[in-house]
Design a protein around this motif. Structure first.
Motif, PDB file in Angstrom:
ATOM      1  N   GLY A   1       0.708  -1.224   0.002  1.00  0.00           N
ATOM      2  CA  GLY A   1       0.113  -0.014   0.132  1.00  0.00           C
ATOM      3  C   GLY A   1       0.803   1.240   0.122  1.00  0.00           C
ATOM      4  O   GLY A   1       2.139   1.128   0.552  1.00  0.00           O
ATOM      5  N   GLY A   2       0.307   2.228  -0.593  1.00  0.00           N
ATOM      6  CA  GLY A   2       1.410   3.535  -0.542  1.00  0.00           C
ATOM      7  C   GLY A   2       0.563   4.661  -0.915  1.00  0.00           C
ATOM      8  O   GLY A   2      -0.568   4.897  -0.751  1.00  0.00           O
ATOM      9  N   ALA A   3       1.298   5.845  -1.534  1.00  0.00           N
ATOM     10  CA  ALA A   3       0.818   7.013  -1.713  1.00  0.00           C
ATOM     11  C   ALA A   3      -0.136   7.407  -2.833  1.00  0.00           C
ATOM     12  O   ALA A   3      -0.706   8.260  -2.895  1.00  0.00           O
ATOM     13  CB  ALA A   3       2.154   7.991  -1.859  1.00  0.00           C
ATOM     14  N   ASP A   4      -0.144   6.326  -3.628  1.00  0.00           N
ATOM     15  CA  ASP A   4      -1.063   6.434  -4.812  1.00  0.00           C
ATOM     16  C   ASP A   4      -2.444   6.047  -4.467  1.00  0.00           C
ATOM     17  O   ASP A   4      -3.377   6.016  -5.396  1.00  0.00           O
ATOM     18  CB  ASP A   4      -0.542   5.562  -5.924  1.00  0.00           C
ATOM     19  CG  ASP A   4      -0.637   4.303  -5.698  1.00  0.00           C
ATOM     20  OD1 ASP A   4      -0.740   3.744  -4.527  1.00  0.00           O
ATOM     21  OD2 ASP A   4      -0.272   3.355  -6.708  1.00  0.00           O
ATOM     22  N   GLY A   5      -2.776   5.674  -3.359  1.00  0.00           N
ATOM     23  CA  GLY A   5      -4.212   5.226  -2.944  1.00  0.00           C
ATOM     24  C   GLY A   5      -4.489   3.967  -3.129  1.00  0.00           C
ATOM     25  O   GLY A   5      -5.747   3.679  -3.361  1.00  0.00           O
ATOM     26  N   THR A   6      -3.798   2.992  -3.451  1.00  0.00           N
ATOM     27  CA  THR A   6      -4.336   1.568  -3.876  1.00  0.00           C
ATOM     28  C   THR A   6      -3.578   0.632  -3.048  1.00  0.00           C
ATOM     29  O   THR A   6      -2.474   0.794  -2.114  1.00  0.00           O
ATOM     30  CB  THR A   6      -3.686   1.302  -5.247  1.00  0.00           C
ATOM     31  OG1 THR A   6      -2.219   1.348  -5.535  1.00  0.00           O
ATOM     32  CG2 THR A   6      -4.405   2.259  -6.259  1.00  0.00           C
ATOM     33  N   VAL A   7      -4.046  -0.585  -2.770  1.00  0.00           N
ATOM     34  CA  VAL A   7      -3.791  -1.670  -2.017  1.00  0.00           C
ATOM     35  C   VAL A   7      -3.378  -2.849  -3.322  1.00  0.00           C
ATOM     36  O   VAL A   7      -4.609  -2.994  -3.923  1.00  0.00           O
ATOM     37  CB  VAL A   7      -4.633  -2.303  -1.042  1.00  0.00           C
ATOM     38  CG1 VAL A   7      -4.019  -3.646  -0.513  1.00  0.00           C
ATOM     39  CG2 VAL A   7      -4.869  -1.273  -0.007  1.00  0.00           C
ATOM     40  N   ARG A   8      -2.080  -3.221  -3.338  1.00  0.00           N
ATOM     41  CA  ARG A   8      -1.980  -4.201  -4.451  1.00  0.00           C
ATOM     42  C   ARG A   8      -1.539  -5.643  -4.149  1.00  0.00           C
ATOM     43  O   ARG A   8      -0.723  -5.532  -2.856  1.00  0.00           O
ATOM     44  CB  ARG A   8      -1.061  -3.426  -5.469  1.00  0.00           C
ATOM     45  CG  ARG A   8      -1.452  -2.502  -6.045  1.00  0.00           C
ATOM     46  CD  ARG A   8      -0.443  -1.609  -7.133  1.00  0.00           C
ATOM     47  NE  ARG A   8      -0.960  -0.339  -7.568  1.00  0.00           N
ATOM     48  CZ  ARG A   8      -1.552  -0.199  -8.673  1.00  0.00           C
ATOM     49  NH1 ARG A   8      -1.749  -1.298  -9.416  1.00  0.00           N
ATOM     50  NH2 ARG A   8      -2.014   1.017  -8.938  1.00  0.00           N
ATOM     51  N   VAL A   9      -2.161  -6.677  -4.482  1.00  0.00           N
ATOM     52  CA  VAL A   9      -1.672  -7.963  -4.300  1.00  0.00           C
ATOM     53  C   VAL A   9      -0.688  -8.701  -5.275  1.00  0.00           C
ATOM     54  O   VAL A   9      -0.891  -8.319  -6.541  1.00  0.00           O
ATOM     55  CB  VAL A   9      -3.031  -8.807  -4.372  1.00  0.00           C
ATOM     56  CG1 VAL A   9      -2.735 -10.221  -3.586  1.00  0.00           C
ATOM     57  CG2 VAL A   9      -3.846  -8.044  -3.165  1.00  0.00           C
ATOM     58  N   TRP A  10       0.404  -8.975  -5.046  1.00  0.00           N
ATOM     59  CA  TRP A  10       1.333  -9.716  -5.849  1.00  0.00           C
ATOM     60  C   TRP A  10       1.609 -11.118  -5.780  1.00  0.00           C
ATOM     61  O   TRP A  10       1.609 -11.521  -4.385  1.00  0.00           O
ATOM     62  CB  TRP A  10       2.647  -8.912  -5.421  1.00  0.00           C
ATOM     63  CG  TRP A  10       2.395  -7.393  -5.758  1.00  0.00           C
ATOM     64  CD1 TRP A  10       2.561  -6.689  -4.522  1.00  0.00           C
ATOM     65  CD2 TRP A  10       2.707  -6.545  -6.677  1.00  0.00           C
ATOM     66  NE1 TRP A  10       2.340  -5.423  -4.891  1.00  0.00           N
ATOM     67  CE2 TRP A  10       2.648  -5.213  -6.373  1.00  0.00           C
ATOM     68  CE3 TRP A  10       2.917  -6.722  -7.975  1.00  0.00           C
ATOM     69  CZ2 TRP A  10       2.448  -4.144  -7.093  1.00  0.00           C
ATOM     70  CZ3 TRP A  10       2.993  -5.760  -8.718  1.00  0.00           C
ATOM     71  CH2 TRP A  10       2.560  -4.409  -8.549  1.00  0.00           C
ATOM     72  N   ASP A  11       1.878 -11.722  -6.733  1.00  0.00           N
ATOM     73  CA  ASP A  11       2.178 -13.061  -6.558  1.00  0.00           C
ATOM     74  C   ASP A  11       3.715 -13.270  -6.471  1.00  0.00           C
ATOM     75  O   ASP A  11       4.308 -12.934  -7.619  1.00  0.00           O
ATOM     76  CB  ASP A  11       1.729 -14.062  -7.969  1.00  0.00           C
ATOM     77  CG  ASP A  11       1.609 -15.295  -7.917  1.00  0.00           C
ATOM     78  OD1 ASP A  11       2.616 -16.032  -7.209  1.00  0.00           O
ATOM     79  OD2 ASP A  11       0.796 -15.874  -8.468  1.00  0.00           O
ATOM     80  N   VAL A  12       4.123 -13.776  -5.620  1.00  0.00           N
ATOM     81  CA  VAL A  12       5.729 -13.844  -5.397  1.00  0.00           C
ATOM     82  C   VAL A  12       6.496 -14.854  -6.137  1.00  0.00           C
ATOM     83  O   VAL A  12       7.422 -14.995  -6.625  1.00  0.00           O
ATOM     84  CB  VAL A  12       6.009 -14.237  -3.820  1.00  0.00           C
ATOM     85  CG1 VAL A  12       7.308 -14.246  -3.428  1.00  0.00           C
ATOM     86  CG2 VAL A  12       5.524 -12.967  -3.123  1.00  0.00           C
TER      87      VAL A  12
END
Length: 660
Positions: A572-583
């Motif tokens: 999560g960050g300053a761009d206002g999004t929560v992102r989910v990543w496949d490691v």
């Protein structure tokens, strides 16, 4: 004879400049243009590696002009070519643009780092021989200038294609197709071996310290206590058909941990003897581990579904600086730039008041304000805790740590709602603080370029970690407590041994300031993020870069968290999004990212290049690359995300502030 000797001298006896490398004001510009044009006209498979030479040649040519007292020409040279390096070296360019005189090179912080070290670049042998042939053939046109710069200021390491997979023909072709221009992991200042904290020039991979990354098992007595409690729980609440018992889950975990390479008791900081609360927490962890939502790898190209609960704070006037959720999922603490901390319950229920003089609790309130710092609060962190299965709440969170611009760290009691200890030792604002996995110890990072290890029962620090060239902005622990990590605005991440404070790994590859760190629960992988919106995964044992993940806009990724299985990362960050990543998915594998909009405000993003429009759709922002390993993205309505946290049951909590 005298006539021949004076043929190349003017009336004052000074040599007449007849070649480009003798004309100090223009030779560097012509040489740089020659070098750049040659690289761009080279074979595509060699361009990515040869382009790595442009930045150090540019910097050291600029320093030579400054040192030779060409202030106007050095400025023109700098401004003529800086645009080439804006994406990758924005912060260094901003610092170097103030350099105009020789004394500035010795006083400017960034200039000193470059001037006092040789810049390391690794090339394949074929590319290196290609470079040498070019420099020899163009000696009079500017090649001599380039040779001088490379010999004096660069450490060019050559690697055979057969000896290193990264320089195989397949890898070279793959790199040639990439649109990004990130630095290699073993490139930069100071020259060092990939992942190694040993900065000796020319040292081999054997200098890598062997790491013990396994989880520390419980001692025999505690293990028996936990097993007994779990067996009693199985009798009271038998497992469902097809479900493993709690005792079986615990024994499987013990067998797995014993098979791993774990540090010995002497390689860990000493821990206080376990108490009833520690046993209860271990029991609760086993319960949550068995009953968690299991996140497996991709099936049929579709990533796992991850649920995110977002807590948004309103009417903050942009005064929030940090926040954290407690491990028992009951509380949220928020730090403000107005020097205080505020604590709420997550379910909105009133919080018990502090005990009065008569021992009776005062009237419950909706929140508690913790006052004591004399400067902005930069981070807050709850002590380790788990959800409690009894009414007494024996495993609930009891303490909170905070750090501030007033150079202090404060320990707060969540029963008396008061500060119980003030820790002082840093010589500047304290940017970050975090608890160790088992409590008792905590780690801080500061403006004074140091990280320090503390214990709650002593007001003085126990260890001092020194090595960064600039502020230590972010810190975190390894899950087994034997190592700690530090991230700095010098763009480096370092790994340290807790028992003696020695560095064991150094990771370079970020192109801007480090903004977040998180180590995976299995202890094998580190995730680091920067303010350009890039996440890098590092394999700790060999000290190698695994991959880069992109999708966030600029402004900083402020928080990272791992799933229990260490297969999924959330940011999560300053761009206002929560992102989910496949490691586990490689960047070049097939996969499709998607955005789930809140109230239809979201926007479709593909894993290639997305155009993000500005306010009102009038202004077109910079294109954002979204790599294929992004599983999903959750946009907010103008709410920068300060914190994301995976629970022990693989649900995600996120928190931010609405900025209208």
């Amino acid at each position: 004879m005298l006539r021949m000797e004076s043929a190349n001298q003017d009336v004052d006896g000074r040599p007449i400049q007849t070649r480009v490398e003798e004309s100090g004001a223009v030779k560097y510009g012509k040489a740089f243009d020659l070098f750049r044009n040659w690289i761009e006209g080279n074979l595509e498979i060699y361009k990515p590696d040869l382009r790595r030479l442009l930045w150090p040649v540019f910097v050291y040519a600029f320093f030579d002009l400054v040192s030779q007292f060409y202030p106007r020409d050095s400025k023109n040279f700098f401004n003529s070519y800086r645009e080439i390096f804006e994406n990758e070296h924005e912060h260094d360019l901003r610092a170097l643009q103030a350099v105009a005189l020789p004394e500035h090179v010795d006083s400017n912080e960034i200039a000193k780092i470059y001037h006092n070290h040789r810049y390391r670049v690794t090339l394949s042998q074929t590319a290196f021989y290609n470079l040498i042939g070019f420099l020899e053939s163009k000696e009079k046109e500017g090649g001599a200038v380039l040779v001088s710069l490379i010999q004096k200021h660069l450490n060019v390491c050559t690697v055979e294609r057969t000896a290193d997979e990264q320089f195989s023909l397949a890898k070279l072709i793959e790199r040639a197709k990439r649109p990004d221009d990130f630095p290699a992991e073993d490139e930069g200042i100071p020259g060092h071996n990939p992942g190694s904290a040993n900065v000796t020039q020319g040292a081999g991979t054997s200098v890598l310290t062997r790491l013990k990354l396994g989880q520390m098992t419980l001692d025999q007595e505690s293990r028996q206590d936990v097993l007994g409690e779990l067996q009693n729980e199985d009798k009271i609440n038998p497992p469902a058909p097809g479900q493993s018992s709690l005792a079986e889950v615990f024994e499987q975990r013990i067998k797995r941990e014993e098979s791993e390479d774990v540090p010995g008791r002497t390689e860990l900081p000493p821990r206080p003897p376990p108490i009833a609360r520690d046993i209860a927490m271990e029991v609760q962890k086993v319960k949550e581990h068995r009953d968690r939502f299991q996140i497996s790898g991709r099936t049929g190209g579709v990533g796992p579904g991850v649920s995110v609960t977002m807590f948004t704070f309103h009417n903050t006037n942009d005064s929030i600086t940090c926040l954290d959720f407690s491990g028992d999922y009951r509380l949220v603490a928020v730090g403000f730039d107005l020097h205080y901390i505020r604590v709420w319950s997550l379910d909105g229920s009133p919080l018990p008041g502090p005990p009065g003089l008569d021992g009776q609790e005062s009237k419950p309130t909706a929140s508690h304000r913790l006052i004591g710092h004399s400067g902005p609060v930069y981070n807050v962190t709850f002590a380790p805790a788990t959800a409690s299965s009894d009414r007494q709440g024996i495993t609930n969170c009891r303490y909170l740590l905070s750090c501030s611009a007033d150079k202090s760290i404060r320990l707060w009691s969540l029963e008396s709602w008061a500060c119980v200890v003030v820790y002082k030792g840093h010589d500047g604002p304290v940017w970050d603080v975090t608890w160790g996995p088992h409590g008792h110890y905590f780690l801080t990072g500061s403006f004074d370029r140091t990280a320090r290890l503390w214990s709650t029962d002593r007001v003085d620090y126990l260890r001092l970690f020194v090595g960064h060239d600039r502020d230590v902005d972010h810190v975190c622990f390894h899950p087994n407590s034997a190592y700690v990590f530090t991230g700095s605005c010098d763009k480096m991440v370092r790994m340290w041994l807790v028992t003696n404070g020695y560095p064991v790994r150094m990771f370079t590859g970020h192109s801007s300031n480090i903004t977040a760190l998180a180590c995976s629960p299995d202890g094998k992988t580190l995730a680091s993020a920067d303010d350009s919106g890039t996440i890098i995964l590092w394999d700790l044992a060999p000290g190698k870069l695994l991959k880069r993940m992109r999708g966030h806009g600029k402004g900083g990724i402020w928080s990272l968290t791992w799933s229990v299985e260490s297969t999924v990362l959330v940011s999560g960050g300053a761009d206002g999004t929560v992102r989910v990543w496949d490691v586990q998915l490689a960047n070049d594998a097939s996969g499709h990212g998607k955005v789930i909009g809140e109230g239809g405000a979201g926007q479709k993003m593909e894993p290639s290049v997305s155009n993000v429009s500005g306010a009102g759709g009038k202004k077109k922002a910079k294109e954002v690359m979204v790599t294929s390993d992004q599983i999903s993205a959750f946009p907010t309505k103008k709410s920068p995300v300060y914190k994301v946290m995976f629970t022990q049951q693989n649900l995600v909590l996120a928190g931010g502030a609405f900025l209208p």
